[in-house]
Design a protein around this motif. Structure first.
Motif, PDB file in Angstrom:
ATOM      1  N   UNK A   1       2.314  28.143  84.367  1.00 29.40           N
ATOM      2  CA  UNK A   1       1.838  28.963  83.246  1.00 29.40           C
ATOM      3  C   UNK A   1       1.560  28.148  81.981  1.00 29.40           C
ATOM      4  N   UNK A   2       1.920  26.857  82.016  1.00 24.24           N
ATOM      5  CA  UNK A   2       1.729  26.020  80.833  1.00 24.24           C
ATOM      6  C   UNK A   2       2.631  26.427  79.674  1.00 24.24           C
ATOM      7  N   UNK A   3       3.886  26.753  80.021  1.00 23.35           N
ATOM      8  CA  UNK A   3       4.858  27.163  79.002  1.00 23.35           C
ATOM      9  C   UNK A   3       6.065  26.237  79.039  1.00 23.35           C
ATOM     10  N   UNK A   4       6.993  26.472  78.109  1.00 21.54           N
ATOM     11  CA  UNK A   4       8.215  25.652  78.049  1.00 21.54           C
ATOM     12  C   UNK A   4       9.408  26.548  77.770  1.00 21.54           C
ATOM     13  N   UNK A   5       9.987  27.105  78.848  1.00 18.19           N
ATOM     14  CA  UNK A   5      11.223  27.881  78.702  1.00 18.19           C
ATOM     15  C   UNK A   5      12.408  26.941  78.733  1.00 18.19           C
ATOM     16  N   UNK A   6      13.454  27.312  78.034  1.00 19.49           N
ATOM     17  CA  UNK A   6      14.688  26.512  78.006  1.00 19.49           C
ATOM     18  C   UNK A   6      15.572  26.920  79.192  1.00 19.49           C
ATOM     19  N   UNK A   7      16.100  25.931  79.915  1.00 15.59           N
ATOM     20  CA  UNK A   7      16.944  26.196  81.075  1.00 15.59           C
ATOM     21  C   UNK A   7      18.417  26.166  80.683  1.00 15.59           C
ATOM     22  N   UNK A   8      19.158  27.216  81.088  1.00 14.95           N
ATOM     23  CA  UNK A   8      20.606  27.257  80.847  1.00 14.95           C
ATOM     24  C   UNK A   8      21.306  27.370  82.196  1.00 14.95           C
ATOM     25  N   UNK A   9      21.933  26.277  82.665  1.00 18.40           N
ATOM     26  CA  UNK A   9      22.587  26.313  83.985  1.00 18.40           C
ATOM     27  C   UNK A   9      23.971  26.951  83.923  1.00 18.40           C
ATOM     28  N   UNK A  10      24.302  27.709  84.945  1.00 20.18           N
ATOM     29  CA  UNK A  10      25.633  28.302  85.090  1.00 20.18           C
ATOM     30  C   UNK A  10      26.268  27.773  86.376  1.00 20.18           C
ATOM     31  N   UNK A  11      27.547  28.058  86.544  1.00 22.50           N
ATOM     32  CA  UNK A  11      28.244  27.651  87.770  1.00 22.50           C
ATOM     33  C   UNK A  11      28.221  28.814  88.756  1.00 22.50           C
ATOM     34  N   UNK A  12      27.050  29.071  89.315  1.00 19.70           N
ATOM     35  CA  UNK A  12      26.902  30.170  90.252  1.00 19.70           C
ATOM     36  C   UNK A  12      26.071  31.294  89.669  1.00 19.70           C
ATOM     37  N   UNK A  13      25.562  32.155  90.564  1.00 24.45           N
ATOM     38  CA  UNK A  13      24.672  33.222  90.130  1.00 24.45           C
ATOM     39  C   UNK A  13      25.420  34.351  89.422  1.00 24.45           C
ATOM     40  N   UNK A  14      26.664  34.625  89.834  1.00 21.75           N
ATOM     41  CA  UNK A  14      27.410  35.744  89.250  1.00 21.75           C
ATOM     42  C   UNK A  14      27.607  35.584  87.741  1.00 21.75           C
ATOM     43  N   UNK A  15      28.090  34.419  87.249  1.00 21.81           N
ATOM     44  CA  UNK A  15      28.225  34.285  85.794  1.00 21.81           C
ATOM     45  C   UNK A  15      26.884  34.298  85.060  1.00 21.81           C
TER      46      UNK A  15
ATOM     47  N   UNK B   1      20.208  30.072  85.195  1.00 24.10           N
ATOM     48  CA  UNK B   1      20.122  29.790  86.631  1.00 24.10           C
ATOM     49  C   UNK B   1      21.521  29.656  87.199  1.00 24.10           C
ATOM     50  N   UNK B   2      21.597  29.522  88.519  1.00 22.94           N
ATOM     51  CA  UNK B   2      22.888  29.349  89.198  1.00 22.94           C
ATOM     52  C   UNK B   2      23.405  27.923  89.104  1.00 22.94           C
ATOM     53  N   UNK B   3      22.639  27.030  88.444  1.00 27.06           N
ATOM     54  CA  UNK B   3      23.097  25.648  88.280  1.00 27.06           C
ATOM     55  C   UNK B   3      21.945  24.667  88.304  1.00 27.06           C
ATOM     56  N   UNK B   4      22.200  23.481  87.798  1.00 28.78           N
ATOM     57  CA  UNK B   4      21.186  22.428  87.803  1.00 28.78           C
ATOM     58  C   UNK B   4      20.729  22.128  89.227  1.00 28.78           C
TER      59      UNK B   4
END
Length: 324
Positions: free
Chosen positions: A177-191, A159-162
């Motif tokens: 959907x009843x799922x559990x994806x792992x979230x990885x935050x970035x500093x902005x959408x470009x990275x 994602x673009x950040x928390x």
């Protein structure tokens, strides 16, 4: 006669002294206007700002400079505008994630979206798109959900950040959907997009304007978009709502001024933006980026902001996201 001459001279001098004050009230703008984007370059509001700024400058009669002031999910740039001079030379071009989500997400965002700002102009809204790199096994939403159910907590999305909409849409999809994806935050959408392009992370939620050129070039696969109905800019991409009707979220872009600007500044800014948004060339460029330009008049923008604040407070609570 001499007495009369003295009288006329005094009136003339007083008139000259008053001129700068009169001119000052009538001459806005007489220097460059700063249009602050509180996110990094490459995101939705940055793209919109750079498309709108030249036409805005022509319409209002001054150069308009786009300034990126990212940090703390948009809080730093937003705070800066809230505390700036109330003279109309510092305006905020922002997205609803910064203005309507951050107050729910951060214990102290450093600004009050209702009491610190005057909503000036709504420009448009756009969905987010769930993307994967070419050759990825995740081509459809069903592929993503099946893989996430098979390996709970392993499948990751960027994602673009928390606390951004791109983060919270993943949380919404997890719930729907009843799922559990792992979230990885970035500093902005470009990275975030760069790491999907490079294969470091399998999925990302990105705003349609920030991802559309990559999708058209075949560098990203579009899985599904987050609007209630399909986008006219990319009608072949299915919506998440076609499978999970409650999973809907869009980003909208609007211009705000700090509370305390004069009625004259508000009137001139809105009149200039009316001219900008009446230009077919500007509308075509914005629409090509995936923006829905259905207008929300300035009088309705405060109500829209309050509705969004209430909506995202609920979603932030469900996601469990909280930042200091």
């Amino acid at each position: 006669m001499i007495k009369n001459l003295h009288h006329y001279a005094l009136v003339a001098v007083l008139g000259l002294l008053a001129l700068p004050l009169a001119a000052q009230s009538q001459s806005y703008p007489n220097k460059p206007i700063s249009l602050v984007v509180p996110q990094t370059a490459g995101g939705t509001n940055d793209i919109v700002a750079r498309l709108v700024a030249p036409a805005f400058g022509e319409a209002i009669g001054a150069s308009v400079v786009v300034e990126n002031k990212p940090g703390a999910g948009g809080n730093i740039g937003t705070q800066g505008v809230a505390r700036s001079a109330k003279d109309g030379y510092t305006l905020l071009l922002t997205i609803n994630s910064a203005q309507a989500i951050n107050p729910a997400l951060y214990k102290n965002p450093g600004f009050d979206p209702i009491n610190d700002f005057v909503p000036l102009y709504y420009i448009g809204a756009t969905p987010y798109v769930l993307v994967s790199p070419p050759g990825s096994p995740y081509k459809t939403l069903a592929d993503v959900v099946a893989a996430a159910k098979k390996r709970p907590g392993e499948l990751a999305y960027a994602s673009a950040g928390n606390g951004t909409i791109s983060h919270l849409l993943g949380a919404m999809l997890n719930t729907s959907a009843g799922i559990e994806m792992q979230h990885i935050p970035y500093k902005g959408v470009a990275p975030a997009i760069n790491d999907v392009l490079g294969g470091q992370v399998p999925l990302a939620f990105a705003s349609l304007p920030s991802a559309l050129n990559y999708i058209k070039a075949g560098k990203l696969q579009a899985i599904a978009i987050s609007s209630a109905k399909r986008s006219s800019a990319a009608p072949d991409i299915p919506t998440i709502a076609e499978t999970y009707p409650d999973c809907v979220g869009e980003v909208w872009v609007a211009i705000f001024a700090p509370v305390g600007v004069s009625a004259d500044v508000i009137k001139k800014t809105q009149a200039a933006m009316d001219k900008v948004m009446a230009r077919p060339d500007v509308r075509d460029k914005l629409a090509a980026q995936g923006l829905d330009l259905n207008p929300v008049p300035p009088s309705k923008l405060p109500a829209l902001l309050k509705d969004e604040l209430a909506k995202w407070v609920r979603i932030v609570k469900v996601s469990g996201a909280q930042l200091d």
